[in-house]
Design a protein around this motif. Structure first.
Motif, PDB file in Angstrom:
ATOM      1  N   SER A  70       3.650  15.672  -5.626  1.00 17.63           N
ATOM      2  CA  SER A  70       3.689  15.503  -4.173  1.00 17.63           C
ATOM      3  C   SER A  70       4.146  14.111  -3.784  1.00 17.63           C
ATOM      4  CB  SER A  70       2.306  15.781  -3.578  1.00 17.63           C
ATOM      5  OG  SER A  70       1.358  14.881  -4.113  1.00 17.63           O
ATOM      6  N   ALA A  71       3.844  13.113  -4.625  1.00 16.36           N
ATOM      7  CA  ALA A  71       4.292  11.754  -4.324  1.00 16.36           C
ATOM      8  C   ALA A  71       5.777  11.588  -4.595  1.00 16.36           C
ATOM      9  CB  ALA A  71       3.490  10.749  -5.149  1.00 16.36           C
ATOM     10  N   LEU A  78       2.136   8.068   0.452  1.00 13.51           N
ATOM     11  CA  LEU A  78       2.973   6.876   0.434  1.00 13.51           C
ATOM     12  C   LEU A  78       2.388   5.808  -0.488  1.00 13.51           C
ATOM     13  CD1 LEU A  78       5.535   5.702   1.669  1.00 13.51           C
ATOM     14  CD2 LEU A  78       4.152   4.829   3.559  1.00 13.51           C
ATOM     15  N   MET A  79       1.053   5.643  -0.462  1.00  8.54           N
ATOM     16  CA  MET A  79       0.400   4.658  -1.324  1.00  8.54           C
ATOM     17  C   MET A  79       0.556   5.034  -2.790  1.00  8.54           C
ATOM     18  SD  MET A  79      -1.498   1.808  -1.048  1.00  8.54           S
ATOM     19  CE  MET A  79      -0.350   1.195  -2.280  1.00  8.54           C
ATOM     20  N   VAL A  80       0.364   6.306  -3.093  1.00  6.19           N
ATOM     21  CA  VAL A  80       0.522   6.771  -4.477  1.00  6.19           C
ATOM     22  C   VAL A  80       1.954   6.562  -4.944  1.00  6.19           C
ATOM     23  CG1 VAL A  80       0.538   8.824  -5.947  1.00  6.19           C
ATOM     24  CG2 VAL A  80      -1.404   8.397  -4.419  1.00  6.19           C
ATOM     25  N   HIS A  81       2.901   6.910  -4.092  1.00  2.00           N
ATOM     26  CA  HIS A  81       4.317   6.731  -4.430  1.00  2.00           C
ATOM     27  C   HIS A  81       4.605   5.271  -4.744  1.00  2.00           C
ATOM     28  CE1 HIS A  81       8.652   7.820  -4.187  1.00  2.00           C
ATOM     29  NE2 HIS A  81       8.772   6.562  -3.796  1.00  2.00           N
ATOM     30  N   ARG A  82       4.060   4.360  -3.938  1.00  2.47           N
ATOM     31  CA  ARG A  82       4.299   2.934  -4.166  1.00  2.47           C
ATOM     32  C   ARG A  82       3.684   2.473  -5.484  1.00  2.47           C
ATOM     33  NH1 ARG A  82       3.596  -1.236   0.739  1.00  2.47           N
ATOM     34  NH2 ARG A  82       5.176   0.250   1.474  1.00  2.47           N
ATOM     35  N   LEU A  83       2.473   2.938  -5.780  1.00  2.00           N
ATOM     36  CA  LEU A  83       1.825   2.544  -7.034  1.00  2.00           C
ATOM     37  C   LEU A  83       2.598   3.070  -8.250  1.00  2.00           C
ATOM     38  CD1 LEU A  83      -1.930   3.084  -6.078  1.00  2.00           C
ATOM     39  CD2 LEU A  83      -0.778   0.898  -6.475  1.00  2.00           C
ATOM     40  N   GLN A 114       5.497   0.946  -8.891  1.00  2.00           N
ATOM     41  CA  GLN A 114       5.110  -0.336  -9.458  1.00  2.00           C
ATOM     42  C   GLN A 114       4.653  -0.229 -10.915  1.00  2.00           C
ATOM     43  OE1 GLN A 114       2.131  -1.667  -6.678  1.00  2.00           O
ATOM     44  NE2 GLN A 114       3.630  -2.306  -5.139  1.00  2.00           N
ATOM     45  N   GLY A 115       4.660   0.979 -11.455  1.00  2.00           N
ATOM     46  CA  GLY A 115       4.351   1.167 -12.865  1.00  2.00           C
ATOM     47  C   GLY A 115       2.928   1.564 -13.183  1.00  2.00           C
ATOM     48  N   TYR A 116       2.134   1.872 -12.165  1.00  2.00           N
ATOM     49  CA  TYR A 116       0.754   2.287 -12.426  1.00  2.00           C
ATOM     50  C   TYR A 116       0.748   3.752 -12.882  1.00  2.00           C
ATOM     51  CZ  TYR A 116      -0.726  -2.028 -10.223  1.00  2.00           C
ATOM     52  OH  TYR A 116      -0.911  -3.360  -9.936  1.00  2.00           O
TER      53      TYR A 116
END
Length: 290
Positions: free
Chosen positions: A144-145, A244-249, A252-254
Motif C-alpha cells: 500500500s505504501a 505517506l510516513m511509511v513510504h518515506r521511511l 530512507q532505507g528502514y
C-alpha cells in the motif's frame, strides 16, 4: 535464593551485548512467551539504561528502563527461565529504584507479554496494578505504501516540525488524546531529541495533525504520537498520512517499521492493518509506585 551480581550495562560493551543476545535466545528456546531484550534500545549512547544480573559468570537477568512522561520509569525485564523465583528480578528492581529516585521518578510502568502469566503475577506482587493492553504491530506488507499515487495527489504533506509548530503540536496532541496541555508540553520537552523527529501533517498547507518516529537504529523506526485534529477526523486523512510516513521511511532505507495501538481501539487497528501492519504481540502494562 542464589547469590548474584548486579552491574550496569555499558552500551558499547561487546561482551555484554553478546551475553544479552544469548539470554534472549535461551528464553526463546525454553519459554513460549515472547520476551524481548530490546537490544536495539540498549546499544545507543543515549538509549535505555540497562542492568545485568550474573550468576557464576552467566547472565541470568536483564532489566532496562527509561524515563517516560517525566515522573514515570518504563521497565522491561528478561529473566532466564531456570533462574526465576530466585530473587533475580527483585535484585534488579531494587537497583533500578536506586537509579531512578534521584531523577524525580516516583512510579514504574512494567510491560509484560500477554502469554506470560508468571510475569504478570510478579509485577502484581511488586504492588503494580493493571493499566492497559497494547498490540505491538510491524509492517508486513508495504504494497500500500509503494502503490501510494493517490496519496501524493491528495494535497497531503509531511513537514519536519519547526519551533514555531510547538503550540500546534501541543493543542493537536492534547485534543486528540485527551491529555492536559501542561502535561503534553512537558512530554514534548522530555522527548525532544534528534533520534525522535516530529512531522506536521498538512492538508493544502494547513496543519491537521502530527506524527513522530523514534529512530531505534539504521533499519528500525517506531511510529508514535500519530494523531489528527478531532475537527478534521473522518476525512480519511489518517490513512493517507500514515501511508505517506511509511513510504518515506521505506525510501530512507528502514526495513523494520513498527507501531503499537491500544487493544480497544478497533478503528486505529483497522487503519494500521489497511496500510500493511500486522499484530506481532500483545502486551499488558502495569503501573505501580517506586
Amino acid at each position: 535464593m542464589i547469590h548474584h551480581q548486579v552491574i550496569p550495562m555499558k552500551y558499547d560493551n561487546v561482551a555484554q551485548i553478546n551475553d544479552i543476545a544469548g539470554l534472549e535466545q535461551q528464553c526463546k528456546q525454553l519459554d513460549s512467551a515472547c520476551l524481548k531484550a530490546d537490544l536495539e534500545h540498549l546499544t545507543k549512547e543515549d538509549g535505555d539504561h540497562g542492568l545485568l544480573c550474573y550468576h557464576n559468570g552467566q547472565l541470568v537477568g536483564l532489566l532496562s528502563w527509561y524515563p517516560s512522561e517525566g515522573t514515570t520509569g518504563s521497565i522491561n525485564a528478561v529473566v532466564h527461565p531456570q533462574y526465576r523465583r530466585q530473587g533475580v528480578l527483585r535484585s534488579l528492581l531494587e537497583r533500578a529504584r536506586e537509579d531512578v529516585r534521584p531523577l524525580g521518578i516516583h512510579r514504574l510502568s512494567y510491560r509484560v507479554p500477554q502469554s506470560h502469566p508468571a510475569g504478570m503475577a510478579a509485577v502484581q506482587a511488586f504492588g503494580a496494578a493493571y493499566d492497559r493492553s497494547e498490540h505491538a504491530m510491524k509492517l508486513q506488507n508495504d504494497a500500500s505504501a509503494k502503490q501510494s499515487q493517490t496519496v501524493f495527489s491528495s494535497g497531503l504533506d509531511l513537514t519536519a516540525a519547526e519551533p514555531e509548530d510547538l503550540e500546534f503540536m501541543i493543542a493537536c496532541s492534547s485534543a486528540a488524546f485527551g491529555d492536559p496541555e501542561d502535561w503534553t508540553r512537558d512530554y514534548f520537552r522530555h522527548t525532544d531529541e534528534p533520534s525522535r523527529p516530529t512531522y506536521v501533517i498538512r492538508k493544502e498547507n494547513e496543519p491537521v495533525g502530527l506524527i513522530r518516529v523514534n529512530v531505534i537504529n539504521d533499519s528500525t523506526g517506531f511510529i508514535h504520537n500519530f494523531c489528527i485534529l478531532p475537527a478534521r477526523q473522518g476525512e480519511k486523512l489518517g490513512r493517507a498520512a500514515l501511508t505517506l510516513m511509511v513510504h518515506r521511511l521505506l525510501e530512507q532505507g528502514y526495513t523494520d517499521i513498527r507501531l503499537s495501538v491500544v487493544t480497544e481501539n478497533e478503528r486505529a487497528l483497522s487503519l494500521y492493518r489497511s496500510v500493511g501492519f500486522d499484530v506481532t504481540t500483545e502486551y499488558k502494562y502495569f503501573i505501580g509506585p517506586i
